[in-house]
Design a protein around this motif. Structure first.
Motif, mmCIF file in Angstrom:
data_model
loop_
_atom_site.group_PDB
_atom_site.id
_atom_site.type_symbol
_atom_site.label_atom_id
_atom_site.label_comp_id
_atom_site.label_asym_id
_atom_site.label_seq_id
_atom_site.Cartn_x
_atom_site.Cartn_y
_atom_site.Cartn_z
ATOM 1 N N GLY A 115 0.885 -1.106 0.002
ATOM 2 C CA GLY A 115 -0.066 0.026 0.055
ATOM 3 C C GLY A 115 0.776 1.275 0.129
ATOM 4 O O GLY A 115 2.047 1.287 0.462
ATOM 5 N N ASP A 149 -3.625 8.667 5.558
ATOM 6 C CA ASP A 149 -3.701 7.439 5.029
ATOM 7 C C ASP A 149 -2.770 6.207 5.712
ATOM 8 O O ASP A 149 -3.260 5.044 5.493
ATOM 9 N N ARG A 185 -5.289 4.376 8.025
ATOM 10 C CA ARG A 185 -6.398 3.732 7.381
ATOM 11 C C ARG A 185 -5.573 2.466 6.825
ATOM 12 O O ARG A 185 -6.167 1.429 6.841
ATOM 13 N N LEU A 186 -4.456 2.858 6.071
ATOM 14 C CA LEU A 186 -3.792 1.381 5.454
ATOM 15 C C LEU A 186 -3.405 0.486 6.557
ATOM 16 O O LEU A 186 -3.434 -0.660 6.322
ATOM 17 N N ARG A 221 -4.783 -0.333 9.191
ATOM 18 C CA ARG A 221 -6.004 -0.984 9.833
ATOM 19 C C ARG A 221 -6.378 -1.845 8.744
ATOM 20 O O ARG A 221 -6.967 -2.969 8.895
ATOM 21 N N GLU A 222 -6.466 -1.323 7.367
ATOM 22 C CA GLU A 222 -7.065 -2.173 6.281
ATOM 23 C C GLU A 222 -5.979 -3.393 5.937
ATOM 24 O O GLU A 222 -6.504 -4.459 5.641
ATOM 25 N N LEU A 223 -4.878 -3.026 5.990
ATOM 26 C CA LEU A 223 -4.037 -4.112 5.342
ATOM 27 C C LEU A 223 -2.915 -4.866 6.336
ATOM 28 O O LEU A 223 -2.325 -5.848 6.101
ATOM 29 N N ALA A 224 -2.946 -4.348 7.682
ATOM 30 C CA ALA A 224 -2.282 -5.006 8.560
ATOM 31 C C ALA A 224 -0.617 -5.338 8.083
ATOM 32 O O ALA A 224 -0.283 -6.827 8.138
#
Length: 209
Positions: free
Chosen positions: A30, A37, A40-41, A43-46
């Motif tokens: 990411g 960003d 958010r990234l 959290r979403e992509l770990a």
């Protein structure tokens, strides 16, 4: 190793994605351009590692790291910076970041990330596991001005102590009742007397004492 790269300079992001993505064992999952960003990234992509620029518009890297580490204390946050004497570095490391790397020293980034994955901290690509940055506040005031610090004036040693607590120049000026220009002059003198290159090395010297 899955990593995210967050930097408000798109050229830096794109270049690092190409260079790091070509390394065996590294996958860039990411890209972002702001602290929001980054949060958010993560959290979403770990990701395994979050590479964050420090100075970004809106939520900066330090604020983003604070949020990420509050949600996941085991997060591996590594800062990217242009200058090795960035005044935010010590505060970032005390916060729980795993280190910082110089953007221009691209070749040092992959091996440094490998060290981070092994649980080490890295400063400019070199391991720094022996330094406990969390101890700065507790140790403040407990040092006697001996050894290398013996050559410093009382005001210079006060500046050293405040640097080790993670304060930036403006905060040091307010705390020690001196102008920011005076703080900068003291830091220049400290660096010259101790043979050091930047404020991070000043903090390390103090915290190791």
């Amino acid at each position: 190793m899955r990593i995210i790269i967050v930097d408000d300079d798109k050229l830096v992001c794109d270049s690092l994605k190409i260079i790091l993505g070509a390394q065996p064992g590294i996958e860039v999952v990411g890209l972002g351009s702001s602290g929001d960003d980054a949060v958010r990234l993560f959290r979403e992509l770990a990701p395994d590692v979050a590479l964050l620029d420090i100075q970004m518009p809106g939520r900066d890297g330090l604020s983003a790291a604070r949020k990420i580490l509050a949600e996941d204390p085991a997060a591996r946050v590594v800062f990217l910076t242009t200058f090795s004497d960035d005044e935010y570095i010590v505060a970032a490391l005390k916060l729980g970041a795993r280190g910082y790397l110089i953007k221009t020293d691209v070749q040092a980034i992959p091996p440094a990330l490998a060290q981070v994955m092994e649980g080490k901290r890295v400063l400019e690509g070199k391991p720094a596991n022996s330094v406990d940055f969390s101890a700065g506040v507790e140790k403040a005031g407990s040092h006697e001005r001996t050894g290398a610090f013996a050559s410093l004036t009382d005001r210079e040693f006060e500046v050293v102590r405040l640097i080790a607590e993670g304060l930036d120049n403006k905060e040091i000026a307010a705390t020690a009742y001196m102008g920011e220009g005076t703080v900068r002059n003291h830091i220049s003198s400290i660096l010259a007397k101790l043979g050091l290159r930047n404020r991070t090395q000043i903090a390390i010297a103090y915290l190791k004492a």
